[in-house]
Design a protein around this motif. Structure first.
Motif, PDB file in Angstrom:
ATOM      1  N   ALA A   1       0.858  -1.200   0.000  1.00 22.75           N
ATOM      2  CA  ALA A   1       0.000   0.000   0.000  1.00 22.75           C
ATOM      3  C   ALA A   1       0.887   1.241   0.000  1.00 22.75           C
ATOM      4  N   GLY A   2       2.033   1.136   0.636  1.00 20.28           N
ATOM      5  CA  GLY A   2       2.958   2.262   0.692  1.00 20.28           C
ATOM      6  C   GLY A   2       4.324   1.866   0.160  1.00 20.28           C
ATOM      7  N   HIS A   3       4.928   2.772  -0.621  1.00 16.12           N
ATOM      8  CA  HIS A   3       6.238   2.470  -1.190  1.00 16.12           C
ATOM      9  C   HIS A   3       7.062   3.752  -1.204  1.00 16.12           C
ATOM     10  N   GLN A   4       8.196   3.709  -0.579  1.00 15.40           N
ATOM     11  CA  GLN A   4       9.064   4.890  -0.507  1.00 15.40           C
ATOM     12  C   GLN A   4      10.465   4.506  -0.943  1.00 15.40           C
ATOM     13  N   VAL A   5      11.071   5.365  -1.732  1.00 10.30           N
ATOM     14  CA  VAL A   5      12.461   5.137  -2.134  1.00 10.30           C
ATOM     15  C   VAL A   5      13.252   6.420  -1.851  1.00 10.30           C
ATOM     16  N   ALA A   6      14.380   6.268  -1.184  1.00 10.56           N
ATOM     17  CA  ALA A   6      15.221   7.432  -0.902  1.00 10.56           C
ATOM     18  C   ALA A   6      16.635   7.174  -1.376  1.00 10.56           C
ATOM     19  N   PHE A   7      17.337   8.253  -1.629  1.00 15.28           N
ATOM     20  CA  PHE A   7      18.719   8.201  -2.095  1.00 15.28           C
ATOM     21  C   PHE A   7      19.505   9.078  -1.127  1.00 15.28           C
ATOM     22  N   ALA A   8      20.497   8.491  -0.480  1.00 14.26           N
ATOM     23  CA  ALA A   8      21.226   9.250   0.544  1.00 14.26           C
ATOM     24  C   ALA A   8      22.708   9.284   0.214  1.00 14.26           C
ATOM     25  N   GLY A   9      23.333  10.419   0.434  1.00 17.46           N
ATOM     26  CA  GLY A   9      24.772  10.566   0.221  1.00 17.46           C
ATOM     27  C   GLY A   9      25.494  10.409   1.550  1.00 17.46           C
ATOM     28  N   LEU A  10      26.564   9.605   1.559  1.00 11.52           N
ATOM     29  CA  LEU A  10      27.295   9.331   2.797  1.00 11.52           C
ATOM     30  C   LEU A  10      28.786   9.476   2.558  1.00 11.52           C
ATOM     31  N   ASN A  11      29.522   9.455   3.651  1.00  8.80           N
ATOM     32  CA  ASN A  11      30.958   9.638   3.539  1.00  8.80           C
ATOM     33  C   ASN A  11      31.724   8.320   3.433  1.00  8.80           C
TER      34      ASN A  11
ATOM     35  N   ASP B   1       0.068  -2.165   4.985  1.00 15.92           N
ATOM     36  CA  ASP B   1      -1.137  -1.606   5.612  1.00 15.92           C
ATOM     37  C   ASP B   1      -1.487  -0.217   5.048  1.00 15.92           C
ATOM     38  N   THR B   2      -0.681   0.794   5.370  1.00 13.56           N
ATOM     39  CA  THR B   2      -1.013   2.136   4.861  1.00 13.56           C
ATOM     40  C   THR B   2       0.190   2.773   4.172  1.00 13.56           C
ATOM     41  N   ALA B   3      -0.107   3.686   3.273  1.00 14.75           N
ATOM     42  CA  ALA B   3       0.955   4.418   2.572  1.00 14.75           C
ATOM     43  C   ALA B   3       1.673   5.344   3.553  1.00 14.75           C
ATOM     44  N   GLU B   4       0.907   5.888   4.507  1.00 10.00           N
ATOM     45  CA  GLU B   4       1.477   6.860   5.458  1.00 10.00           C
ATOM     46  C   GLU B   4       2.578   6.218   6.303  1.00 10.00           C
ATOM     47  N   ARG B   5       2.403   4.958   6.602  1.00 10.43           N
ATOM     48  CA  ARG B   5       3.397   4.308   7.482  1.00 10.43           C
ATOM     49  C   ARG B   5       4.768   4.245   6.786  1.00 10.43           C
ATOM     50  N   ALA B   6       4.770   3.955   5.479  1.00  9.15           N
ATOM     51  CA  ALA B   6       6.037   3.907   4.737  1.00  9.15           C
ATOM     52  C   ALA B   6       6.683   5.292   4.719  1.00  9.15           C
ATOM     53  N   GLU B   7       5.825   6.307   4.516  1.00 10.28           N
ATOM     54  CA  GLU B   7       6.310   7.682   4.460  1.00 10.28           C
ATOM     55  C   GLU B   7       6.964   8.072   5.784  1.00 10.28           C
ATOM     56  N   GLN B   8       6.242   7.768   6.866  1.00  8.95           N
ATOM     57  CA  GLN B   8       6.729   8.110   8.204  1.00  8.95           C
ATOM     58  C   GLN B   8       8.048   7.400   8.506  1.00  8.95           C
ATOM     59  N   MET B   9       8.091   6.107   8.144  1.00  7.16           N
ATOM     60  CA  MET B   9       9.309   5.319   8.408  1.00  7.16           C
ATOM     61  C   MET B   9      10.514   5.924   7.708  1.00  7.16           C
ATOM     62  N   MET B  10      10.320   6.296   6.413  1.00  6.29           N
ATOM     63  CA  MET B  10      11.449   6.823   5.647  1.00  6.29           C
ATOM     64  C   MET B  10      11.915   8.143   6.244  1.00  6.29           C
ATOM     65  N   GLN B  11      10.930   8.998   6.617  1.00  2.71           N
ATOM     66  CA  GLN B  11      11.324  10.294   7.197  1.00  2.71           C
ATOM     67  C   GLN B  11      12.069  10.091   8.514  1.00  2.71           C
ATOM     68  N   ASP B  12      11.555   9.196   9.341  1.00  4.75           N
ATOM     69  CA  ASP B  12      12.205   8.930  10.643  1.00  4.75           C
ATOM     70  C   ASP B  12      13.622   8.406  10.440  1.00  4.75           C
ATOM     71  N   LEU B  13      13.759   7.486   9.459  1.00  2.00           N
ATOM     72  CA  LEU B  13      15.075   6.875   9.230  1.00  2.00           C
ATOM     73  C   LEU B  13      16.099   7.927   8.790  1.00  2.00           C
ATOM     74  N   LEU B  14      15.694   8.763   7.849  1.00  2.00           N
ATOM     75  CA  LEU B  14      16.657   9.747   7.335  1.00  2.00           C
ATOM     76  C   LEU B  14      16.964  10.814   8.385  1.00  2.00           C
ATOM     77  N   ALA B  15      15.938  11.224   9.158  1.00  2.00           N
ATOM     78  CA  ALA B  15      16.159  12.209  10.222  1.00  2.00           C
ATOM     79  C   ALA B  15      17.154  11.640  11.240  1.00  2.00           C
ATOM     80  N   ARG B  16      16.953  10.364  11.543  1.00  2.00           N
ATOM     81  CA  ARG B  16      17.857   9.709  12.504  1.00  2.00           C
ATOM     82  C   ARG B  16      19.285   9.626  11.937  1.00  2.00           C
TER      83      ARG B  16
END
Ligand SMILES: Cc1cc2nc3c(=O)[nH]c(=O)nc-3n(C[C@H](O)[C@H](O)[C@H](O)COP(=O)(O)OP(=O)(O)OC[C@H]3O[C@@H](n4cnc5c(N)ncnc54)[C@H](O)[C@@H]3O)c2cc1C
Length: 478
Positions: A224-234, A295-310
């Motif tokens: 129901a939810g799908h998020q893809v992120a691209f992160a730059g690291l050292n 379950d919900t699209a919002e949960r994927a969104e929230q997870m990705m935001q939390d992960l990147l913020a962390r």
């Protein structure tokens, strides 16, 4: 047992089984079946047979066993270790599964699809989607590889982290044995503890034990939810910290965690049409994180935001973008999947498809980089891959301006260096592509003699006449 080169009379008997229009003897028409995508292995065949039914496959194998004729099964010819390529001048007959391409049944309630082994992977994905389900195997070659090839190589791909590889995605098989007998193991059971698991022997056997003609594959709910992120690291160390956070935060929703070096991003933006660097900042390493929730699209969104913020808070993520449309998600994956083809225009490339325990990835890569650069000054290491599975495609592009042939001539030497370090970290020299011809001799060197002996005995029990894909995985003769 050595195989015989089929006489014209014998060839005529093979051709009669499929009919002349399904037998390719013309050399130009045979060409696509005789060389693999990297061009490292080329073979010859007196005929490519394209059976149209399981009983035709059975008749071919029966005749092959009676006459000692070697048979090389082939699906989409996308394999990377040349298991599907016949030996040169050995009389090997290529058996293409391309006409066995029917979807036999889809059962969304039972979450299974039953298909011929010659079905193209993308067609299975589409059929699942049409029934509101997901078939999660996904590879860069999905438009041309076939289910029998995926099973025979125990293919992995981009979603192994969440769904496992082909072994975990298959419930049952139909196989034609070298004698021509048909084993109907098309069971749909998740629980079946009734003796030895024959299915698991054929999966990953690279066509050396029999010909897979049909399979029962597992389906899953569409996310129901799908998020893809691209992160730059050292650093790769930072990527490992982020992976640890992602595993804890997302659990089974973490579907992909792919590592890419700056050099890979440069190669893809330089050579693959339509690929552009999604960031305006430069980073030594990048990860693509894929999260899907049922379950919900919002949960994927929230997870990705939390992960990147962390990740930013922990100081491991330098910059990140989250794809905001399906087109953007696809384009990030496209960049990742283009890493390998983008190396081609850069000249020769020596490849290693290896795995090590995930926590050893940074140490393995540091040690391998140092050893490779000590051996070939200016070598351009482009190591990327399914970091979450511990699977790194440790690829080395030739130094700028080097002679391609000379560089490729050092393939075995570089394998010995890289694989030596892989083994030191208790890793595998073939994480997802198999053994085929490319790694056959090395397999015999690195696995304990008892394991090679057990494999030889299994091979002999299934294929006493030695007709199934000889000299692949194991050397022929005991
Ligand atoms: C661009 C690209 C990306 C790729 N990405 C991945 C990836 O992410 N993960 C991964 O695991 N692989 C990957 N691969 C490798 C390849 O696509 C897989 O190994 C695929 O599963 C092979 O399927 P195929 O139908 O092309 O098999 P083939 O290449 O035709 O055959 C592969 C082996 O299986 C045997 N075989 C084929 N069909 C049968 C059958 N019906 N019965 C018995 N034996 C059979 C052949 O004899 C051979 O040994 C990639 C390849 C390319 C070109």
């Amino acid at each position: 047992m050595t195989n015989t080169i089929p006489s014209p009379d014998l060839l005529a008997r093979f051709i009669a089984i499929v009919g002349a229009r399904n037998a390719v003897t013309d050399l130009p028409a045979q060409a696509p079946y005789l060389v693999e995508s990297r061009g490292l292995y080329k073979g010859t065949t007196p005929v490519v047979l394209k059976p149209g039914s399981v009983s035709e496959v059975s008749a071919i194998l029966k005749l092959a066993t009676e006459t000692g004729t070697a048979i090389v099964p082939q699906g989409g010819n996308t394999g990377h270790v040349a298991g599907q390529i016949p030996r040169p001048d050995a009389g090997d007959i290529v058996l293409s599964l391309e006409r066995l391409n029917k979807i036999r049944a889809v059962d969304p309630v039972g979450n299974v699809i039953v298909a011929d082994a010659g079905c193209i992977l993308a067609d299975i994905q589409t059929a699942a989607e049409e029934h509101g389900r997901l078939f999660p195997l996904s590879l860069g070659s999905e438009g041309s590889c076939r289910i029998g090839g995926n099973l025979s190589t125990n293919a992995g791909g981009t979603a192994v982290l969440a769904y496992g590889n082909m072994r975990q995605l298959c419930l049952g098989l139909e196989v034609v044995l070298p004698t021509g007998e048909i084993w109907d193991g098309l069971r749909r059971l998740k629980k079946d503890n009734t003796g030895y698991d024959l299915r698991d022997l054929f999966i990953g056997a690279e066509g050396t034990l029999g010909v897979i003609t049909g399979a029962v594959l597992k389906l899953y709910p569409q996310p129901a939810g799908h998020q893809v992120a691209f992160a730059g690291l050292n650093s790769v160390e930072d990527a490992l910290v982020l992976f640890d956070r992602a595993s804890s935060l997302c659990g089974p929703a973490l579907t992909g965690f792919e590592l890419m070096p700056r050099l890979g991003v440069e190669f893809t933006t330089r050579h693959i049409p339509g690929v552009r660097d999604p960031m305006d900042t430069l980073h030594a390493w990048y990860v693509l994180v894929d999260i899907s929730t049922t379950d919900t699209a919002e949960r994927a969104e929230q997870m990705m935001q939390d992960l990147l913020a962390r990740g930013i808070e922990d100081g491991v993520v330098e910059n990140a973008i989250i794809a905001n449309s399906e087109a953007q998600r696809k384009s990030l994956w496209h960049m990742r999947e283009s890493m390998s083809p983008a190396q081609k225009p850069e000249g020769g490339s020596i490849k290693h498809d290896v795995s090590v325990p995930v926590s050893s990835i940074p140490a393995f890569m540091a040690e391998a980089d140092a050893a490779v650069l000590a051996a070939i000054q200016g070598a351009r290491i482009c190591s990327f891959g399914h970091m979450g599975d511990g699977n790194i495609h440790y690829n080395i592009s030739q130094p700028i301006g080097a002679d391609k042939e000379t560089f490729i001539g050092r393939w075995r030497e570089m394998n010995a260096i890289v694989h030596g370090i892989v083994l030191k970290y208790n890793g595998s020299i073939s994480a997802e592509h198999g053994i085929g011809q490319l790694k056959r001799d090395e397999l015999a060197d690195i696995r304990p003699p008892i394991e090679i002996d057990l494999m030889q005995r299994i091979k002999h029990a299934f294929d006493p006449a030695g007709i199934m894909n000889p000299d692949k995985v194991l050397k022929s003769g005991r």
